[in-house]
Write an enzyme that holds these catalytic residues in place. Structure first.
Site: not given
Length: 326
Positions: A239, A268, A287
């Site tokens: 994370r 993001e 991601h």
């Protein structure tokens, strides 16, 4: 779980999923619990007007569950579609009799493979080779071998162990860092998180595989990067919150560490003016560590198994200890 057997209930059990799913996928889940109502919505906001009679909610661990809980007085089970549950552990979640589960195990092998891709891309300098190819330049990149290197895996849960299993084939020494020390057959040495200062100066590669908890918030900061070797590669597939991103940018800019390979970011999509875009010593992926074609098959298999167990008042898989956050 304080729940009567579904067969004794006079109203349909309702599951709300915060992610757009096809009608075929939804019907597949409904068939697991005959007579159930299963609906999917693109975002928590879209679902707000539909959760008042929901028994269960499934959403991603990075989504804000609190507005949903405020509108869902009946909910008794919340399932995270990801391993992480960082935004699900609100005071309301902690205080209400809601069972919280996650998708632990579903992501392990996929994320481990992606970690290996990032690691080998850097050690064999594949980004340089690709850029040279695009410009029709025949020049040998200066890659290195993994054999004999020391790799620290910080966070030695399911994903950490899956990474270690794959690394074993490369003749490396593995240092496992975890909250509590225990025997770990895949590791050469095991340390607690409090001993991180002993580990970082020894590692050629540092892999962050930590869960998101209050203890791991900005776990890697300026002090930790200073302890690493100047030749070290830092990889984050856990994370963004476990890293002090400005401190990482500084460490990469001034040569404190050699490089970083990252799949998660504090914001993001990554802003167009973010320094990472133009840093030659950074490899980025957007991601995607856990996304492969059969990803949803695995994810929904666990969801369906837990939905059936929930409907029967049985014990669920992957129950989170809400006091610990994992």
């Amino acid at each position: 779980m304080d729940l009567k057997n579904f067969s004794e209930r006079k109203i349909a059990m309702k599951l709300i999923i915060i992610n757009s799913l096809s009608e075929e996928r939804l019907e597949e889940i409904r068939n697991v619990v005959p007579g159930s109502v299963v609906e999917s919505y693109k975002s928590p906001k879209d679902a707000l007007d539909h959760v008042s009679d929901a028994d269960a909610i499934a959403l991603w661990g990075f989504q804000n569950v609190q507005p949903l809980l405020e509108k869902a007085p009946k909910v008794r089970w919340v399932h995270s579609l990801s391993d992480g549950v960082e935004r699900l552990l609100t005071p309301d979640m902690r205080n209400r009799p809601i069972t919280l589960t996650n998708s632990h195990g579903v992501h392990d092998s996929i994320v481990a493979e992606h970690t290996m891709a990032l690691l080998l891309a850097w050690t064999r300098q594949l980004p340089v080779a690709v850029r040279n190819q695009e410009q029709h330049i025949w020049k040998r990149p200066k890659g290195i071998s993994l054999a004999g290197k020391t790799i620290a895996i910080v966070g030695f849960g399911g994903i950490g162990r899956a990474i270690a299993k794959r690394l074993k084939a490369f003749d490396v020494s593995i240092l496992a860092i975890k909250k509590h020390k225990s025997d770990e057959p895949l590791a050469n040495e095991v340390f607690t998180q409090e001993e991180i200062g002993k580990v970082l100066p020894r590692a050629d590669v540092v892999i962050a595989a930590l869960p998101t908890t209050s203890d791991t918030e900005k776990f890697f900061g300026a002090e930790e990067f200073e302890l690493m070797k100047k030749e070290a590669l830092f990889i984050n597939i856990s994370r963004a919150s476990v890293v002090d991103e400005p401190a990482l940018i500084a460490a990469l800019s001034d040569g404190t560490i050699a490089a970083a390979a990252l799949d998660v970011f504090s914001k993001e999509p990554l802003p167009e003016d973010h320094p990472f875009w133009s840093m030659g010593n950074v490899i980025m992926t957007p991601h995607v560590a856990s996304f492969v074609p059969d990803f949803w098959d695995k994810l929904l298999k666990l969801l369906k198994e837990n939905f059936l167990a929930f409907s029967k008042g049985e014990t669920l898989q992957n129950v989170i200890d809400k006091s610990k956050g994992y």
